[in-house]
Design an enzyme around this catalytic site. Sequence first.
Site, mmCIF file in Angstrom:
data_model
loop_
_atom_site.group_PDB
_atom_site.id
_atom_site.type_symbol
_atom_site.label_atom_id
_atom_site.label_comp_id
_atom_site.label_asym_id
_atom_site.label_seq_id
_atom_site.Cartn_x
_atom_site.Cartn_y
_atom_site.Cartn_z
ATOM 1 N N LYS A 191 -83.251 -112.065 39.561
ATOM 2 C CA LYS A 191 -84.534 -111.760 40.205
ATOM 3 C C LYS A 191 -84.927 -112.869 41.173
ATOM 4 C CE LYS A 191 -86.689 -108.914 36.591
ATOM 5 N NZ LYS A 191 -87.765 -108.895 35.569
ATOM 6 N N HIS B 70 -64.272 -82.925 27.487
ATOM 7 C CA HIS B 70 -63.874 -82.545 28.841
ATOM 8 C C HIS B 70 -64.022 -83.701 29.824
ATOM 9 C CE1 HIS B 70 -63.692 -78.440 27.342
ATOM 10 N NE2 HIS B 70 -64.860 -78.676 26.756
ATOM 11 N N GLU C 266 -78.242 -106.079 26.955
ATOM 12 C CA GLU C 266 -79.207 -107.050 27.454
ATOM 13 C C GLU C 266 -79.498 -108.116 26.400
ATOM 14 O OE1 GLU C 266 -82.379 -106.017 30.561
ATOM 15 O OE2 GLU C 266 -83.546 -106.178 28.713
#
EC number: 5.3.1.9
Length: 499
Positions: A487, A383, A352
């Site tokens: 936004k 794994h 960010e």
Amino acid sequence: MIRNSMKSHTELLSWSLLQKEAKRVRLNSDSQPRVVPDSNNYESRKQINCIVYDYSRQRVNRTIIDLLIDLANEVKLPEKIDNLINGKKINISENRPALHTALRDLSNKSILIDGLDIMSEVVSTREKIRMISNRIREKKWLGYSGLPITDVVNIGIGGSDLGPRVCIHALSNYVSKEFNYHFISDVDPASFNDVIVKINPETTLFIVSSKSFTTKETLLNARKAFALYEDRASIDQHFIAVTAHPERAHQIGIKTVLPIWDWVGGRFSFCSAVNLITAIAIGYEQFVELLAGAHDVDTHVQFTDFKNNIPVLMALIGIWNNNFLNIHNLLILTYSKKLEYFVPYVQQLDMESNGKSIDVNGRMVGYATGPIVWGGLGNQAQHSYFQLLCQGTHRCVGDFITLKTNDEHEINSMCHYKMKVLSEGIQTIENPYGYIPGNMPMNHLILSDCSPYTLGALVALYEHKIFVQSVIWNINPFDQPGIESAKSAHREITLSSEL
């Protein structure tokens, strides 16, 4: 508006010399773990109190380190670090300082913004954190029915969630077992419902953290929490807001408000009242230790020469990998279950801040900036993506983080084994399918323990590393215009759908 500026950083002499060094490195045999093995007079292991930084497995030598430091000096990094800590308005797009370092300055020395000393407010807020956390821990903060608080719920998202979440998990040995701690960050109904079934509203305190107090996800969950109480009077004992806009918290019925300020970015709010839940959990004295660890790194980055300056070296070697070796991702592996949430915290902090393609002059950059940050618990990588690290076609850079307190345990030997394989490789004539080229650049961070002091130092280390890289890239790490644009677009879409 495009501002006048000096020539691009890529035109600097040190940058061009680093490009030549990078070409030589790329021509070097891939079987070598680094360009030049360490000699007795080449120190690749640095320490600040509780953290040892080892970059001996990076593809750098003395010449490259010197050129990177030359680059830092050419872009006036010492001046930029001073400007950060002394409260200059380095957040250019928003015309404000970025003074998260003031939050943990325990000397309480005067820091002026537009002629006003901000430290009096910082100290006052710390005192409020102390009083509130002590009252709750001493069972003197009572709910509407007269019962003491047993559960604390943090409602927030991004920096208002990840920092506190890291602390509660990392500091589990210090956390009071007399309380239960919960986090609600998502608008997915399950995020709220999974917490509510575990609590008794009569004995629950909600901390609602939002710098703007307009964050949609946070306010939606706060309103759901309000609905658990029958009247406004009940809310008083069960809600605390942390915001830069106390009037907005008051409007929805929250009377107890702790401040955060516009000169503290959400993702840099680790040492602010946003972390109230941690002060409650570990006690105020240990919370101050968290601040002290971060503050000591602030002092280190400002006053230590660059050859021994851990955040600066981490940043510059990251620049080398990203911009000259063209490895555009950073894998962070933590070899401690306690640090499980540290990677998503740094992921937000880094991506960010430095996920930008427009420089401080309003121009598109012509070079790579912030890397893709990924990772998780180191041993679980065995794994999942360890195969890709060994033999995949994508090159990676790694930060391996271990606790010295685990030296006698298998978890640390697993880490050392993986670092050895990934840096030195494996060549076997008997099994060509087992060939591992190695040569993965990596850092090794060794933490003395997982105490509040060490955690504070670790967080500050990455904060400063990210800031230093932003200076080299000539970008602003303290705004988020992409998020704000998204936004706005979401609000427009929502409005259109309601018409």
